[in-house]
Design a protein around this motif. Sequence first.
Motif, PDB file in Angstrom:
ATOM      1  N   THR A 209       7.699   4.862   2.402  1.00  0.00           N
ATOM      2  CA  THR A 209       8.805   5.883   3.191  1.00  0.00           C
ATOM      3  C   THR A 209       9.913   5.899   2.046  1.00  0.00           C
ATOM      4  O   THR A 209      10.173   5.312   1.118  1.00  0.00           O
ATOM      5  N   VAL A 210      10.713   6.993   2.395  1.00  0.00           N
ATOM      6  CA  VAL A 210      11.765   7.477   1.717  1.00  0.00           C
ATOM      7  C   VAL A 210      13.078   7.457   2.489  1.00  0.00           C
ATOM      8  O   VAL A 210      13.274   7.913   3.742  1.00  0.00           O
ATOM      9  N   SER A 211      14.219   6.877   2.000  1.00  0.00           N
ATOM     10  CA  SER A 211      15.285   6.555   2.682  1.00  0.00           C
ATOM     11  C   SER A 211      15.943   8.267   2.897  1.00  0.00           C
ATOM     12  O   SER A 211      15.767   8.911   2.040  1.00  0.00           O
ATOM     13  N   PRO A 212      16.429   8.549   4.031  1.00  0.00           N
ATOM     14  CA  PRO A 212      17.256   9.900   4.318  1.00  0.00           C
ATOM     15  C   PRO A 212      18.607   9.839   3.610  1.00  0.00           C
ATOM     16  O   PRO A 212      19.152  10.730   3.491  1.00  0.00           O
TER      17      PRO A 212
ATOM     18  N   SER B 107       0.741  -1.278   0.066  1.00  0.00           N
ATOM     19  CA  SER B 107       0.066   0.028  -0.116  1.00  0.00           C
ATOM     20  C   SER B 107       0.746   1.289   0.071  1.00  0.00           C
ATOM     21  O   SER B 107       1.918   1.422   0.802  1.00  0.00           O
ATOM     22  N   MET B 108       0.443   2.295  -0.726  1.00  0.00           N
ATOM     23  CA  MET B 108       1.374   3.482  -1.017  1.00  0.00           C
ATOM     24  C   MET B 108       1.319   4.251   0.298  1.00  0.00           C
ATOM     25  O   MET B 108       2.062   5.012   0.823  1.00  0.00           O
TER      26      MET B 108
END
Length: 170
Positions: A19-22, A14-15
Amino acid sequence: PISPDRTPQWLSSSMKHATVSPDPSTRAIIYGNGANEPSAWYANGLWNCIFLNSIVQYYTSCAGDPMIPANWSTPVVVIGGNNGGWAGRAMENFLYIEGSTLYLFWIDGITYDVRVSTADISAPTVWTTSPNIIISGAAGTIRNANMGVGKQGALYYMLIEIDFGWHRAN
């Protein structure tokens, strides 16, 4: 469910759980400075992207790993820059996809009207701009506006940021 080998990472398709990696090394620049408001989609075996740069709408695609800048095609002008008679006019943008049709909503940089151009998802470099104005610029009240389009049932909704310009107190 929580994966025992990656705790506390949540694994989901599910969108809403994305998360986005820092870590900056996990990101790539596909086009230089000045590329704004990218809209990306995956279709026909390609990553596709349309973005704004200097009141011109560009399109680029990628057949391989989208994290490798060299995999992206050279961006081509699709609206603005003397393409379709909209030189210096195609500001801002929002891409909405329904079925096999791409709808690109954008602001005319001269009249500040909201317009829409369409393309078939199989030919994202060939756009047709509707002669109809979606929202009148009302004497320049719509400028540098972010917008979004959504559909609920049979109704479409546009949310738009309105810039009423500079005001000064007398």
